[in-house]
Write an enzyme that holds these catalytic residues in place. Structure first.
Site, PDB file in Angstrom:
ATOM      1  CD  GLU A 285      -3.330  -0.424   2.015  1.00 59.24           C
ATOM      2  OE1 GLU A 285      -4.394  -1.011   1.883  1.00 59.24           O
ATOM      3  OE2 GLU A 285      -3.077   0.287   3.019  1.00 59.24           O
ATOM      4  CG  HIS A 306       7.913 -29.797  -0.831  1.00 66.58           C
ATOM      5  ND1 HIS A 306       8.376 -31.056  -1.151  1.00 66.58           N
ATOM      6  CD2 HIS A 306       8.697 -29.357   0.189  1.00 66.58           C
ATOM      7  CE1 HIS A 306       9.377 -31.370  -0.346  1.00 66.58           C
ATOM      8  NE2 HIS A 306       9.598 -30.358   0.473  1.00 66.58           N
ATOM      9  CE  LYS A 422     -12.357   0.834   1.090  1.00 69.45           C
ATOM     10  NZ  LYS A 422     -11.724   1.774   2.001  1.00 69.45           N
TER      11      LYS A 422
HETATM   12  O1  PA5 Z   1      -3.437   0.923   6.046  1.00 64.84           O
HETATM   13  C1  PA5 Z   1      -4.569   1.317   5.858  1.00 64.84           C
HETATM   14  O2  PA5 Z   1      -4.853   2.506   5.912  1.00 64.84           O
HETATM   15  C2  PA5 Z   1      -5.688   0.340   5.596  1.00 64.84           C
HETATM   16  O3  PA5 Z   1      -5.243  -0.939   5.345  1.00 64.84           O
HETATM   17  C3  PA5 Z   1      -6.627   0.302   6.784  1.00 64.84           C
HETATM   18  O4  PA5 Z   1      -5.915  -0.116   7.913  1.00 64.84           O
HETATM   19  C4  PA5 Z   1      -7.810  -0.620   6.516  1.00 64.84           C
HETATM   20  O5  PA5 Z   1      -8.469  -0.258   5.345  1.00 64.84           O
HETATM   21  C5  PA5 Z   1      -8.779  -0.554   7.681  1.00 64.84           C
HETATM   22  O6  PA5 Z   1      -9.212   0.747   7.879  1.00 64.84           O
HETATM   23  P1  PA5 Z   1      -9.907   1.198   9.207  1.00 64.84           P
HETATM   24  O7  PA5 Z   1      -8.958   1.023  10.325  1.00 64.84           O
HETATM   25  O8  PA5 Z   1     -10.272   2.618   8.988  1.00 64.84           O
HETATM   26  O9  PA5 Z   1     -11.134   0.321   9.385  1.00 64.84           O
END
Ligand code: PA5
Length: 432
Positions: A285, A306, A422
């Site tokens: 990310e 394996h 989303k």
């Molecule tokens: O790193 C990030 O920002 C995301 O992976 C969030 O942690 C994930 O989408 C969960 O979001 P939230 O904590 O707002 O529910």
């Protein structure tokens, strides 16, 4: 006295692939990125709170967490943790790394993770497990609006209220979120649930060393103080420009520019599986933007030798491998292969040897074979498994990730790409 080395970055296997001169070319850039990360003015998404949080959290606050977690751990047989992405992976990573991937067989309270998928079957199973047990629920969501978590939370609130009644369930449900009047924050205020704050300036994937991870890990018997001490040590070590954390970022960037677009994180212990999942999210990310970035993937050996071993040895050469192992296994067990009179399996040559010894030889052989096949191999060697070293390792990856993203020229702390699916999903859900 020579300082005790927590992580050793072994670069012997890439000596012929990366020259000293290539390294030196990065000096200036690293200097600039270091200054940028620690400067007042930062022209990227400013979510750098994780850099100082381990050193800033007070003794009093750590104690408050420990007191609260003592009360909760005595109250429940099962802790339900609702969270996804950065609000889930780090907790599971730390727990399995420190304890075991079979944690629930050996510990109380047991833990189950929900809200990290939208499978009805999965949630149904966890509800069944909870039926005759004492339950507490920790929902963790920074935005307080993530659909997976909020749906699971509704279901578990109903479950808890039926089981304990409204008032009693207030003592068993607690929330970790940004206290900015988001939906979860509003619910928690309205229902009188205990709230732990997630600082605004720390993003999900960099949040494991905040209340996101500290509260549940403390409930599950982890010494959070030691984790924080390890992170503080790492923070101090990586203020010096010549450090293993920046070195790892440089190596990754050099290899990326040599067309190695995939990094395989590999290890020989099943307890590393979720640490690798956490690492994948952190780097994926943070770096995967503007049509750039190293694709992070992971393998657990010898299992995956394996299945994917053939590809790593002989497939399209677009990857490099980072192997994580431990210098001292220091365990309180000792499983040696027994001698067998008949020796029909021909294994007597290993009789009396520990399984761990055979595993370590597999490690040596794998690194040798993969590097001989011209796969660049980096070896991260951790001294031993403990809380302090885990805190150090988490901080090592967080900082090297931020530096790596800057070397690529992308913003380490935003994630604009995750919104596209989303938008479409909500359109489908609202119109059908
Ligand atoms: O790193 C990030 O920002 C995301 O992976 C969030 O942690 C994930 O989408 C969960 O979001 P939230 O904590 O707002 O529910």
């Amino acid at each position: 006295l020579e300082r005790y080395i927590i992580i050793n970055l072994n670069t012997n296997y890439i000596k012929n692939i990366i020259s000293k001169e290539e390294f030196v070319e990065y000096n200036q850039k690293i200097h600039e990125i270091h200054d940028l990360l620690h400067s007042k003015n930062y022209n990227y998404t400013d979510k750098r709170g994780w850099i100082d949080f381990p050193a800033q959290i007070t003794e009093q606050e750590i104690q408050n967490i420990q007191i609260f977690s003592d009360i909760i751990s005595k109250k429940c047989d099962v802790l339900i943790i609702i969270g996804i992405g950065g609000s889930y992976l780090g907790i599971r990573a730390a727990l399995e790394f420190l304890k075991s991937c079979h944690y629930n067989y050996f510990n109380k309270p047991e833990v189950f993770f929900v809200g990290n998928n939208m499978s009805e079957d999965y949630i149904n199973n966890i509800l069944k497990i909870c039926e005759n047990k004492e339950i507490c629920v920790n929902i963790i969501s920074k935005s307080g609006s993530t659909i997976e978590c909020m749906m699971a939370f509704r279901i578990f609130r109903e479950f808890m209220e039926k089981k304990y009644g409204k008032i009693k369930s207030q003592e068993r449900i607690f929330c970790t979120t940004s206290t900015n009047n988001n939906n979860l924050h509003k619910i928690s205020l309205c229902e009188n649930y205990k709230i732990f704050d997630i600082p605004e300036n720390i993003g999900g994937r960099y949040s494991v060393l905040t209340h996101v991870g500290l509260v549940p890990l403390s409930i599950l018997g982890v010494n959070i103080k030691k984790i924080l001490q390890g992170a503080i040590q790492a923070r101090q070590d990586f203020m010096n420009l010549d450090n293993i954390c920046y070195k790892y970022s440089i190596i990754r960037n050099i290899l990326y520019n040599k067309n190695k677009k995939i990094e395989i994180m590999s290890g020989f212990e099943p307890r590393l599986k979720y640490l690798f999942e956490w690492w994948k999210q952190l780097f994926g990310e943070s770096e995967g933007k503007n049509k750039q970035g190293i694709f992070p993937s992971s393998l657990i050996y010898s299992t995956d030798l394996h299945s994917m071993g053939q590809f790593v040895q002989d497939g399209t050469p677009i990857f490099f491998e980072t192997v994580l192992n431990f210098k001292n296994s220091k365990q309180d067990f000792n499983i040696k292969l027994p001698y067998n009179n008949k020796n029909l399996d021909n294994l007597n040559y290993l009789a009396g040897k520990n399984i761990e010894y055979v595993n370590s030889q597999a490690f040596q052989a794998t690194v040798y074979a993969h590097s001989r096949a011209n796969t660049p191999v980096i070896n991260i060697e951790i001294d031993e498994i403990n809380e302090y070293n885990l805190g150090y390792l988490i901080y090592f990856f967080e900082k090297s990730c931020a530096v790596s993203a800057h070397l690529l020229g992308v913003d380490p702390f935003n994630q604009p790409g995750v919104e596209s699916y989303k938008t479409k999903m909500f359109e489908l859900l609202k119109n059908n």
